[in-house]
Design a protein around this motif. Structure first.
Motif, mmCIF file in Angstrom:
data_model
loop_
_atom_site.group_PDB
_atom_site.id
_atom_site.type_symbol
_atom_site.label_atom_id
_atom_site.label_comp_id
_atom_site.label_asym_id
_atom_site.label_seq_id
_atom_site.Cartn_x
_atom_site.Cartn_y
_atom_site.Cartn_z
ATOM 1 N N GLY A 10 -8.404 -3.298 -46.666
ATOM 2 C CA GLY A 10 -8.507 -2.039 -47.369
ATOM 3 C C GLY A 10 -8.750 -0.893 -46.426
ATOM 4 N N LEU A 11 -9.155 0.241 -47.010
ATOM 5 C CA LEU A 11 -9.433 1.454 -46.254
ATOM 6 C C LEU A 11 -10.942 1.641 -46.149
ATOM 7 N N VAL A 12 -11.414 1.888 -44.945
ATOM 8 C CA VAL A 12 -12.846 2.072 -44.723
ATOM 9 C C VAL A 12 -13.043 3.141 -43.652
ATOM 10 N N GLN A 13 -14.156 3.837 -43.718
ATOM 11 C CA GLN A 13 -14.470 4.845 -42.710
ATOM 12 C C GLN A 13 -15.005 4.175 -41.451
ATOM 13 N N LEU A 81 -13.787 -13.425 -42.047
ATOM 14 C CA LEU A 81 -13.986 -12.565 -40.890
ATOM 15 C C LEU A 81 -14.811 -11.367 -41.353
ATOM 16 N N GLN A 82 -16.072 -11.363 -40.970
ATOM 17 C CA GLN A 82 -16.954 -10.239 -41.269
ATOM 18 C C GLN A 82 -16.774 -9.209 -40.167
ATOM 19 N N MET A 83 -16.397 -8.010 -40.545
ATOM 20 C CA MET A 83 -16.117 -6.952 -39.574
ATOM 21 C C MET A 83 -17.088 -5.801 -39.791
ATOM 22 N N ASN A 84 -17.919 -5.564 -38.807
ATOM 23 C CA ASN A 84 -18.907 -4.488 -38.867
ATOM 24 C C ASN A 84 -18.617 -3.446 -37.803
ATOM 25 N N SER A 85 -19.225 -2.274 -37.958
ATOM 26 C CA SER A 85 -19.052 -1.186 -36.985
ATOM 27 C C SER A 85 -17.581 -0.959 -36.678
ATOM 28 N N LEU A 86 -16.796 -0.858 -37.719
ATOM 29 C CA LEU A 86 -15.348 -0.740 -37.541
ATOM 30 C C LEU A 86 -14.972 0.569 -36.860
ATOM 31 N N LYS A 87 -13.925 0.488 -36.073
ATOM 32 C CA LYS A 87 -13.418 1.634 -35.323
ATOM 33 C C LYS A 87 -11.966 1.898 -35.730
ATOM 34 N N PRO A 88 -11.491 3.110 -35.557
ATOM 35 C CA PRO A 88 -10.082 3.391 -35.887
ATOM 36 C C PRO A 88 -9.112 2.458 -35.164
ATOM 37 N N GLU A 89 -9.459 2.050 -33.967
ATOM 38 C CA GLU A 89 -8.565 1.153 -33.219
ATOM 39 C C GLU A 89 -8.539 -0.276 -33.784
ATOM 40 N N ASP A 90 -9.381 -0.562 -34.758
ATOM 41 C CA ASP A 90 -9.310 -1.850 -35.454
ATOM 42 C C ASP A 90 -8.250 -1.848 -36.550
ATOM 43 N N THR A 91 -7.672 -0.695 -36.815
ATOM 44 C CA THR A 91 -6.619 -0.603 -37.821
ATOM 45 C C THR A 91 -5.450 -1.496 -37.447
ATOM 46 N N ALA A 92 -5.056 -2.369 -38.365
ATOM 47 C CA ALA A 92 -3.985 -3.328 -38.104
ATOM 48 C C ALA A 92 -3.758 -4.175 -39.353
ATOM 49 N N VAL A 93 -2.690 -4.954 -39.312
ATOM 50 C CA VAL A 93 -2.521 -6.020 -40.286
ATOM 51 C C VAL A 93 -3.203 -7.257 -39.698
ATOM 52 N N TYR A 94 -4.083 -7.849 -40.462
ATOM 53 C CA TYR A 94 -4.832 -9.006 -39.997
ATOM 54 C C TYR A 94 -4.247 -10.273 -40.610
ATOM 55 N N TYR A 95 -4.031 -11.257 -39.741
ATOM 56 C CA TYR A 95 -3.422 -12.515 -40.150
ATOM 57 C C TYR A 95 -4.380 -13.669 -39.900
ATOM 58 N N CYS A 96 -4.368 -14.591 -40.815
ATOM 59 C CA CYS A 96 -5.095 -15.841 -40.686
ATOM 60 C C CYS A 96 -4.128 -16.909 -40.189
#
Length: 118
Positions: A10-13, A81-96
């Motif tokens: 999804g979309l997150v700040q 996958l718990q993702m914390n402290s997200l950064k703009p550079e983490d923007t991507a399609v995530y695959y399992c």
């Protein structure tokens, strides 16, 4: 045969958190190493994290170490996958992905979009 379905994107700040899930079909889920990868347009798919069949061993890309946590529940055939402290550079399609050995990823999900706004 293993089928994988990701969810939770999804979309997150920036600075926020998301938890991705990957539900696997099949009775042999616990025999597979599970991994998360990500890809942005024009770039190759990159490794994010992996977890051993038992969940006892994990490994992370340097770019996410300390911010992301991979885990699995073999009773539920699910990897997270718990993702914390997200950064703009983490923007991507995530695959399992699932594989018998680290060097060979045999099955892939369809991906889930993660967008981090600045």
């Amino acid at each position: 045969q293993v089928q994988l379905v990701e969810s939770g994107g999804g979309l997150v700040q920036a600075g926020g958190s998301l938890r991705l899930s990957c539900a696997a079909s099949g009775r042999t889920f616990s025999r597979y190493i599970m991994g998360w990868f990500r890809q942005t347009p024009g770039k190759e798919r990159e490794f994010v994290a992996r977890i051993s069949w038992s969940g006892g061993t994990t490994y992370y890309a340097d770019s996410v170490k300390g911010r992301f946590t991979i885990s699995r529940d073999n009773a539920k055939n699910t990897v997270y996958l718990q993702m914390n402290s997200l950064k703009p550079e983490d923007t991507a399609v995530y695959y399992c992905s699932a594989g018998r050995v680290v060097s060979s990823w045999d099955y892939w999900g369809q991906g889930t979009q993660v967008t981090v706004s600045s």
